[in-house]
Design a protein around this motif. Structure first.
Motif, PDB file in Angstrom:
ATOM      1  N   TYR A  59       0.359  -1.004   0.242  1.00  0.00           N
ATOM      2  CA  TYR A  59      -0.012  -0.053  -0.564  1.00  0.00           C
ATOM      3  C   TYR A  59       0.490   1.248  -0.209  1.00  0.00           C
ATOM      4  N   TYR A  60       0.301   2.181  -0.610  1.00  0.00           N
ATOM      5  CA  TYR A  60       1.328   4.183  -0.581  1.00  0.00           C
ATOM      6  C   TYR A  60       0.310   4.627  -0.739  1.00  0.00           C
ATOM      7  N   ALA A  61       0.503   5.546   0.277  1.00  0.00           N
ATOM      8  CA  ALA A  61      -0.672   6.197  -0.007  1.00  0.00           C
ATOM      9  C   ALA A  61      -0.307   7.097  -1.244  1.00  0.00           C
ATOM     10  N   ASP A  62      -1.558   8.030  -1.680  1.00  0.00           N
ATOM     11  CA  ASP A  62      -1.236   8.811  -3.321  1.00  0.00           C
ATOM     12  C   ASP A  62      -0.183   9.774  -2.813  1.00  0.00           C
ATOM     13  N   SER A  63       0.361  10.442  -2.084  1.00  0.00           N
ATOM     14  CA  SER A  63       1.028  11.420  -2.093  1.00  0.00           C
ATOM     15  C   SER A  63       2.495  10.845  -2.210  1.00  0.00           C
ATOM     16  N   VAL A  64       2.506   9.882  -2.134  1.00  0.00           N
ATOM     17  CA  VAL A  64       4.119   8.782  -1.772  1.00  0.00           C
ATOM     18  C   VAL A  64       4.406   8.326  -2.845  1.00  0.00           C
ATOM     19  N   LYS A  65       3.056   7.767  -3.680  1.00  0.00           N
ATOM     20  CA  LYS A  65       2.814   6.933  -4.684  1.00  0.00           C
ATOM     21  C   LYS A  65       4.110   6.812  -6.081  1.00  0.00           C
ATOM     22  N   ASP A  66       4.729   5.824  -6.052  1.00  0.00           N
ATOM     23  CA  ASP A  66       6.022   6.205  -7.827  1.00  0.00           C
ATOM     24  C   ASP A  66       6.977   7.159  -7.181  1.00  0.00           C
ATOM     25  N   ILE A  79      13.414  -3.902   8.245  1.00  0.00           N
ATOM     26  CA  ILE A  79      12.644  -2.971   7.114  1.00  0.00           C
ATOM     27  C   ILE A  79      13.065  -1.797   6.625  1.00  0.00           C
ATOM     28  N   TYR A  80      12.779  -1.734   5.052  1.00  0.00           N
ATOM     29  CA  TYR A  80      13.278  -0.152   4.794  1.00  0.00           C
ATOM     30  C   TYR A  80      11.538  -0.106   3.998  1.00  0.00           C
ATOM     31  N   LEU A  81      12.821   1.410   4.004  1.00  0.00           N
ATOM     32  CA  LEU A  81      11.690   2.583   3.379  1.00  0.00           C
ATOM     33  C   LEU A  81      12.818   3.737   1.804  1.00  0.00           C
ATOM     34  N   GLN A  82      12.563   3.507   0.837  1.00  0.00           N
ATOM     35  CA  GLN A  82      13.471   4.330   0.263  1.00  0.00           C
ATOM     36  C   GLN A  82      12.780   5.248  -0.235  1.00  0.00           C
ATOM     37  N   MET A  83      13.125   6.363  -0.295  1.00  0.00           N
ATOM     38  CA  MET A  83      12.024   7.761  -0.399  1.00  0.00           C
ATOM     39  C   MET A  83      13.071   8.873  -1.725  1.00  0.00           C
ATOM     40  N   ASN A  84      12.309   8.422  -2.900  1.00  0.00           N
ATOM     41  CA  ASN A  84      13.283   9.271  -3.631  1.00  0.00           C
ATOM     42  C   ASN A  84      12.052  10.772  -4.213  1.00  0.00           C
ATOM     43  N   SER A  85      12.499  11.165  -4.795  1.00  0.00           N
ATOM     44  CA  SER A  85      12.220  12.560  -5.534  1.00  0.00           C
ATOM     45  C   SER A  85      11.888  13.174  -4.022  1.00  0.00           C
ATOM     46  N   LEU A  86      12.276  13.254  -3.408  1.00  0.00           N
ATOM     47  CA  LEU A  86      11.459  14.382  -1.693  1.00  0.00           C
ATOM     48  C   LEU A  86      10.918  14.898  -2.178  1.00  0.00           C
ATOM     49  N   LYS A  87       9.935  16.198  -1.162  1.00  0.00           N
ATOM     50  CA  LYS A  87       9.617  16.843  -1.443  1.00  0.00           C
ATOM     51  C   LYS A  87       9.405  17.771   0.025  1.00  0.00           C
ATOM     52  N   PRO A  88       9.699  19.304   0.189  1.00  0.00           N
ATOM     53  CA  PRO A  88       8.798  19.495   1.308  1.00  0.00           C
ATOM     54  C   PRO A  88       8.207  19.138   2.332  1.00  0.00           C
ATOM     55  N   GLU A  89       6.619  18.922   1.623  1.00  0.00           N
ATOM     56  CA  GLU A  89       5.651  18.169   2.483  1.00  0.00           C
ATOM     57  C   GLU A  89       5.950  16.237   2.827  1.00  0.00           C
ATOM     58  N   ASP A  90       6.939  15.617   2.544  1.00  0.00           N
ATOM     59  CA  ASP A  90       7.297  14.644   3.122  1.00  0.00           C
ATOM     60  C   ASP A  90       8.029  14.926   4.510  1.00  0.00           C
ATOM     61  N   THR A  91       8.251  16.413   4.791  1.00  0.00           N
ATOM     62  CA  THR A  91       8.842  16.267   6.339  1.00  0.00           C
ATOM     63  C   THR A  91       7.806  15.892   7.371  1.00  0.00           C
TER      64      THR A  91
END
Length: 124
Positions: A59-66, A79-91
């Motif tokens: 499952y991915y929230a719409d705001s983090v999909k792709d 467990i891992y979470l790879q986060m790419n193309s980070l945005k200020p709203e990911d803070t």
């Protein structure tokens, strides 16, 4: 003693990447549904991404999909979470969570264990 320890947070510029890790001790990941939840200042906590134990459905929230990818490595109890193309709203503070999901759902919401959280800040 059951313990979840997150790491990998920090300050990154918009468009950058981070990989969060969560190491479990005191029990094994097998059979647990897992998720990464986050809470931004002044906002409600939300599930960013989750993965089911029995079939690996994600499952991915719409705001983090792709942009985000969740994974688990049972052999390392991590467990891992790879986060790419980070945005200020990911803070936010990011928490790894293990537990059981309600039937039909993906994210763990019952019998949960929580890590202490790791801060992610996206800013130029």
């Amino acid at each position: 003693q059951v313990q979840l320890v997150e790491s990998g947070g920090g300050l990154v510029q918009p468009g950058g990447s981070l990989r969060l890790s969560c190491v479990a001790s005191g029990f094994t990941l097998d059979g647990y549904d897992i998720g990464w939840f986050r809470q931004a200042p002044g906002k409600e906590r939300e599930a960013a991404s989750c993965i089911r134990s029995n079939d690996g459905r994600t499952y991915y929230a719409d705001s983090v999909k792709d942009r985000f990818t969740i994974s688990r490595e049972n052999a390392k109890n991590t467990i891992y979470l790879q986060m790419n193309s980070l945005k200020p709203e990911d803070t936010a503070v990011y928490y790894c969570v293990l537990g059981r999901r309600v039937y039909g759902e993906t994210c763990p919401t019952t019998h949960t264990y929580w890590g202490q959280g790791t801060q992610v800040a996206v800013s130029s």
